[in-house]
Design a protein around this motif. Structure first.
Motif, PDB file in Angstrom:
ATOM      1  N   LEU A  91       0.791  -1.234   0.000  1.00 43.99           N
ATOM      2  CA  LEU A  91       0.000   0.000   0.000  1.00 43.99           C
ATOM      3  C   LEU A  91       0.820   1.279   0.000  1.00 43.99           C
ATOM      4  CD1 LEU A  91      -3.105  -0.435   2.325  1.00 43.99           C
ATOM      5  CD2 LEU A  91      -3.050   0.189  -0.081  1.00 43.99           C
ATOM      6  N   ILE A  92       2.017   1.258   0.608  1.00 48.62           N
ATOM      7  CA  ILE A  92       2.765   2.516   0.642  1.00 48.62           C
ATOM      8  C   ILE A  92       3.648   2.690  -0.592  1.00 48.62           C
ATOM      9  CG2 ILE A  92       2.724   2.782   3.157  1.00 48.62           C
ATOM     10  CD1 ILE A  92       5.637   1.814   3.167  1.00 48.62           C
ATOM     11  N   GLY A  93       3.466   1.822  -1.577  1.00 46.62           N
ATOM     12  CA  GLY A  93       4.107   2.058  -2.873  1.00 46.62           C
ATOM     13  C   GLY A  93       5.490   1.449  -3.020  1.00 46.62           C
ATOM     14  N   THR A  94       5.995   0.770  -1.966  1.00 48.53           N
ATOM     15  CA  THR A  94       7.360   0.253  -2.028  1.00 48.53           C
ATOM     16  C   THR A  94       7.524  -0.846  -3.064  1.00 48.53           C
ATOM     17  OG1 THR A  94       7.359   0.563   0.338  1.00 48.53           O
ATOM     18  CG2 THR A  94       9.283  -0.486  -0.601  1.00 48.53           C
ATOM     19  N   SER A  95       6.592  -1.810  -3.070  1.00 53.45           N
ATOM     20  CA  SER A  95       6.810  -2.958  -3.961  1.00 53.45           C
ATOM     21  C   SER A  95       6.723  -2.544  -5.422  1.00 53.45           C
ATOM     22  CB  SER A  95       5.843  -4.099  -3.650  1.00 53.45           C
ATOM     23  OG  SER A  95       4.601  -3.634  -3.280  1.00 53.45           O
ATOM     24  N   ALA A  96       5.774  -1.644  -5.751  1.00 49.72           N
ATOM     25  CA  ALA A  96       5.663  -1.202  -7.143  1.00 49.72           C
ATOM     26  C   ALA A  96       6.919  -0.439  -7.567  1.00 49.72           C
ATOM     27  CB  ALA A  96       4.420  -0.330  -7.311  1.00 49.72           C
ATOM     28  N   SER A  97       7.451   0.384  -6.641  1.00 44.74           N
ATOM     29  CA  SER A  97       8.642   1.173  -6.986  1.00 44.74           C
ATOM     30  C   SER A  97       9.885   0.297  -7.102  1.00 44.74           C
ATOM     31  CB  SER A  97       8.876   2.254  -5.931  1.00 44.74           C
ATOM     32  OG  SER A  97       7.701   2.977  -5.715  1.00 44.74           O
ATOM     33  N   ALA A  98       9.998  -0.685  -6.201  1.00 46.31           N
ATOM     34  CA  ALA A  98      11.134  -1.603  -6.280  1.00 46.31           C
ATOM     35  C   ALA A  98      11.074  -2.389  -7.589  1.00 46.31           C
ATOM     36  CB  ALA A  98      11.134  -2.548  -5.080  1.00 46.31           C
ATOM     37  N   SER A  99       9.871  -2.819  -7.965  1.00 49.37           N
ATOM     38  CA  SER A  99       9.704  -3.538  -9.232  1.00 49.37           C
ATOM     39  C   SER A  99      10.145  -2.663 -10.400  1.00 49.37           C
ATOM     40  CB  SER A  99       8.241  -3.935  -9.437  1.00 49.37           C
ATOM     41  OG  SER A  99       7.887  -4.948  -8.547  1.00 49.37           O
ATOM     42  N   LEU A 100       9.736  -1.394 -10.359  1.00 52.93           N
ATOM     43  CA  LEU A 100      10.107  -0.489 -11.450  1.00 52.93           C
ATOM     44  C   LEU A 100      11.629  -0.388 -11.566  1.00 52.93           C
ATOM     45  CD1 LEU A 100       9.440   1.584 -13.636  1.00 52.93           C
ATOM     46  CD2 LEU A 100       9.366   3.334 -11.848  1.00 52.93           C
ATOM     47  N   GLY A 101      12.299  -0.264 -10.419  1.00 56.46           N
ATOM     48  CA  GLY A 101      13.763  -0.191 -10.435  1.00 56.46           C
ATOM     49  C   GLY A 101      14.367  -1.429 -11.082  1.00 56.46           C
TER      50      GLY A 101
END
Lengths: 332, 249
Positions: A91-101
């Motif tokens: 929910l706090i956006g970490t997993s989506a951002s890590a995936s993007l990286g």
């Protein structure tokens, strides 16, 4: 609930995790006896076997333990903080951002040139999301602003990931990205363990002390503040801890869904709904689920490289439906 | 125990609290009265430092963990997020005392459970209780914190008459023992009988402050609440019965 029943629950979960860890060590395509395998783990026996045990199976089992515990623990903390059983660590956006990286590292070819590029890029993505979420959510400790900021960041990172896929030069690159995103623990090395370990320690150290505050939050933010919970500090610890755990987990395993959502939900009754006791229980439960799922992908389809994230979602979603029906029947 | 000086608060440009000065000492059971929307909850939250305000509050000036040992707070919204047993919820008050011995915690929890007669409910899930039972559980939680000052926002709303009287007696008893209680109330009759002091809030200011007889006057009731009432002195103190509304022009 009595302290002894809680201790029993934790002891049971520890035993389950230990058994599954051992089973994970003993599962694989190389046909070896259990005694032979364990001897090889301690450096005795055939050199090839020693290599398999130490360089392939041990890291895989350790990472299963790490990733599962990270997902389960951050799920329990997130649900406790938001007082909502539908909250999950993403929910706090970490997993989506890590995936993007990670996806960017694959797309640019960096990951092919340097083995560490993918996890490092994933961690950079996670770190960036933390900075953004803190900036967007503002200085006061409210939960709603945090969630809205997290949703916005997740959506943006998701869109950027789609863009990278959209622009990928050839179907093989796209294929590699999609496969990575499905989540897996196959072919990881001790290097991945050393990347994940400090992050796991950091996340654990940040989240463990939040248990009392989560317990107090049962009565709402005002009541929690009045018993001595520093809401601003709690939110900071929570974001840092979850980002370290989820960033680390995503960097080494890709995205593994549903564990952070379902495991706290399943174990809530066993700890009499106490948000504080749910944290260690859920960490152990998450480790058990990921270890079991990672054994299952090797046993069900040995030759097909079934992805871990696919299996957890496949099993997790119907299980979640079952829980919803059960909750409805009980009229809660 | 609590001292407010020139406390002011604006929400979206509207003045909610306008220069509140207030001192509450040991042995006082103060009833905070006023119509809906006059700022009672805001005043209590501001006094605790839960919202940023102008002016001084002795409680808000304390570090969070010290404030938790100076004042307990029962908010108006009765949130119970998880189906925890009543006993475990009452125990949450002890979070304010992280260094207390386990036996002290145990004793404080037992005292709070006994004070609110929660023994038969102690192992029930709090989310499955009635609204009144939940309110009693939450009052017990605040009591278990065992602070010199207790601040409660509409603690007796939704309780049956016997429970209302018992809670008011309990608060008065705490005050008689030398602690302080500040509670917002809508039942003027119970406030008149049990509080040692009443504070009437009108348009963000303190409109009247003093013993019940001097605050609950026909003039104040008409001016602040827009009602007429029958006020007499009975055996147990002031008797209050609202009669009618006064048409506003």
């Amino acid at each position: 609930m009595t302290q002894s029943r809680y201790s029993l629950t934790i002891a049971g979960l520890v035993a389950l995790v230990a058994v599954l860890f051992l089973a994970s060590l003993l599962t694989g395509p190389a046909a070896m006896g259990a005694g032979q395998s364990l001897a090889a783990l301690f450096g005795r026996g055939d050199e090839m076997l020693v290599l398999i045990m130490r360089e392939l199976r041990l890291p895989r089992a350790i990472l299963g333990l790490f990733v599962g515990a990270a997902l389960g623990m951050s799920g329990a903390v997130m649900q406790g903080f938001l007082r909502n059983p539908l909250a999950e660590p993403g929910l706090i956006g970490t997993s989506a951002s890590a995936s993007l990286g990670a996806v960017l590292a694959i797309h640019t070819g960096l990951s092919a040139a340097w083995a560490l590029a993918l996890p490092v890029a994933a961690l950079a993505g996670a770190a960036l999301s933390v900075v953004l979420v803190l900036m967007l959510a503002g200085p006061r400790g409210g939960a709603l602003a945090l969630i809205l900021a997290g949703i916005a960041i997740s959506a943006l990172a998701g869109a950027c990931t789609s863009l990278v896929l959209n622009l990928s030069p050839n179907p093989f690159a796209a294929n590699e990205i999609v496969f990575w995103m499905l989540g897996s623990l196959a072919d990881r090395s001790m290097l991945h363990v050393w990347i994940a370990a400090p992050l796991m320690a950091l996340g654990f150290a940040a989240l463990w002390p939040t248990r009392r505050a989560l317990e107090a939050l049962t009565l709402g933010e005002d009541a929690a503040a009045s018993v001595g919970v520093h809401m601003g500090r709690l939110r900071l610890m929570l974001i840092a801890g979850i980002a370290a755990l989820i960033g680390g987990a995503t960097a080494v395993a890709g995205s593994v869904g549903f564990v952070g959502l379902v495991v706290p939900h399943v174990l809530r009754r066993a700890v009499d709904a106490s948000p504080a006791r749910l944290v260690p229980a859920s960490a152990l439960g998450g480790a058990a689920v990921v270890l079991a799922a990672d054994i299952a992908v090797r046993v069900i389809a040995p030759g097909r490289d079934l992805k871990l994230g696919v299996l957890t979602a496949l099993v997790g979603a119907p299980f979640f439906l079952h829980l919803i029906l059960k909750t409805r029947r009980e009229g809660l | 125990m609590l001292e407010l000086r020139a406390l002011s608060f604006r929400r979206a440009g509207r003045v909610v609290l306008d220069g509140i000065d207030l001192r509450i000492g040991a042995g006082e059971f103060v009833g905070l009265l006023g119509p809906n929307g006059v700022g009672k909850t805001t005043l209590l939250r501001a006094a605790l430092g839960l919202i940023p305000v102008q002016g001084h509050s002795s409680l808000a000036a304390l570090p969070v963990h010290e404030r938790a040992r100076a004042a307990a707070y029962m908010p108006q919204g009765r949130q119970i997020a998880w189906p925890m047993p009543v006993e475990a919820l009452v125990a949450l008050g002890r979070i304010a005392h992280p260094r207390a011995a386990g036996l002290d915690d145990r004793a404080a929890i037992e005292r709070a459970i006994a004070a609110l007669h929660l023994e038969p409910l102690r192992h029930r899930r709090a989310t499955e209780l009635s609204g009144g039972e939940q309110a009693r559980t939450l009052i017990a939680r605040a009591l278990a914190q065992e602070t010199p000052l207790l601040i409660a926002d509409e603690p007796i709303a939704g309780l049956d008459p016997a429970a209302q009287i018992e809670v008011m007696r309990l608060f008065r008893h705490l005050a008689d023992q030398g602690r302080g209680v500040l509670a917002s109330l809508h039942d003027l009759g119970l406030a008149a009988r049990h509080c040692t002091r009443l504070i009437l809030l009108g348009q963000g200011r303190i409109a009247a402050d003093g013993p019940p007889e001097t605050v609950l006057t026909a003039e104040n009731l008409a001016r602040i609440f827009g009602i007429t009432a029958h006020l007499t002195h009975g055996p147990g103190g002031l008797l209050f019965q609202p009669l009618d509304t006064i048409p506003r022009d």
